[in-house]
Design an enzyme around this catalytic site. Structure first.
Site, PDB file in Angstrom:
ATOM      1  N   ARG A   1       0.690  -1.171  -0.208  1.00 54.60           N
ATOM      2  CA  ARG A   1      -0.441   0.056  -0.032  1.00 54.60           C
ATOM      3  C   ARG A   1       0.634   1.413   0.052  1.00 54.60           C
ATOM      4  O   ARG A   1       0.161   2.087  -0.231  1.00 54.60           O
ATOM      5  CB  ARG A   1      -1.364  -0.194   0.713  1.00 54.60           C
ATOM      6  CG  ARG A   1      -2.142  -0.939   1.374  1.00 54.60           C
ATOM      7  CD  ARG A   1      -3.078  -1.260   2.125  1.00 54.60           C
ATOM      8  NE  ARG A   1      -1.792  -1.903   3.142  1.00 54.60           N
ATOM      9  CZ  ARG A   1      -1.879  -3.416   3.371  1.00 54.60           C
ATOM     10  NH1 ARG A   1      -2.127  -4.207   2.957  1.00 54.60           N
ATOM     11  NH2 ARG A   1      -1.284  -3.361   4.626  1.00 54.60           N
TER      12      ARG A   1
ATOM     13  N   GLU B   1       6.292 -10.850  14.434  1.00 55.12           N
ATOM     14  CA  GLU B   1       6.014 -10.835  15.609  1.00 55.12           C
ATOM     15  C   GLU B   1       5.943 -11.983  16.059  1.00 55.12           C
ATOM     16  O   GLU B   1       6.540 -12.120  17.346  1.00 55.12           O
ATOM     17  CB  GLU B   1       4.353 -10.538  15.371  1.00 55.12           C
ATOM     18  CG  GLU B   1       3.747 -10.930  17.062  1.00 55.12           C
ATOM     19  CD  GLU B   1       2.102 -10.959  17.123  1.00 55.12           C
ATOM     20  OE1 GLU B   1       1.006 -10.777  17.795  1.00 55.12           O
ATOM     21  OE2 GLU B   1       1.626 -10.386  16.174  1.00 55.12           O
TER      22      GLU B   1
END
Length: 180
Positions: free
Chosen positions: A63, A100
């Site tokens: 994006r 993560e």
């Protein structure tokens, strides 16, 4: 909150429990599909830098390519794609960064920026800051001056903005959402 910021926030779709339970995904595809909201977001990202000599806009996959391309066009700057490892066809420079659950790498072409060029980093969202910090390190490794990092959305509870500011990067965001 200004009318513009309220309109932008209202144009962003929130999807609960995606990609996993407890997460609210902030989806800007609805903003991108709304011509007025898309134009306003780009105008707001560009406004502080209008009239400055910015050499390049760097956008992170994917994006950041959409927003960064539009910002680069408005500022008459070049565009630098920062991609996941293995996606660029020529010689690259790469940096590893923590996710993560593991580590990933991003890269850009070796000749994408020149020492001393003024660069603005653009992406849709700043959360934990891992991607933005890595992109900043990559640009600086090549001698670029990271003037600012701009995002449509900030998730301040996750601390990414603070990490960039600790690196001396000016951070500009348009909309904040609490939580994840």
């Amino acid at each position: 909150m200004s009318d513009t910021i309220s309109e932008l926030a209202a144009s962003i779709r929130s999807i609960p429990d995606y990609p996993k339970p407890g997460i609210i995904f902030r989806d800007i595809t609805t903003l991108l599909g709304n011509p007025r909201a898309f134009r306003r977001a780009v105008d707001e990202l560009v406004q502080p830098y209008a009239g400055l000599k910015i050499d390049k806009i760097a956008g992170t996959e994917a994006r950041g390519f959409i927003l960064g391309g539009a910002v680069a066009h408005q500022l008459s700057a070049g565009f630098v794609p920062i991609r996941k490892k293995g996606k660029l066809p020529r010689d690259t420079v790469r940096v590893a960064y923590s996710l993560e659950y593991g580590v990933d790498e991003m890269e850009m072409h070796l000749d994408a920026v020149q020492p001393g060029e003024k660069v603005i980093l653009v992406d849709d969202l700043i959360a934990t800051g891992g991607t933005a910090v890595a992109a900043t390190q990559l640009l600086r490794q090549m001698g670029a001056e990271v003037v600012s990092a701009c995002f449509v959305i900030d998730l301040p509870d996750l601390g990414g903005r603070r990490k960039l500011e600790e690196l001396g990067v000016d951070v500009r965001t348009l909309v904040e959402f609490a939580g994840h």
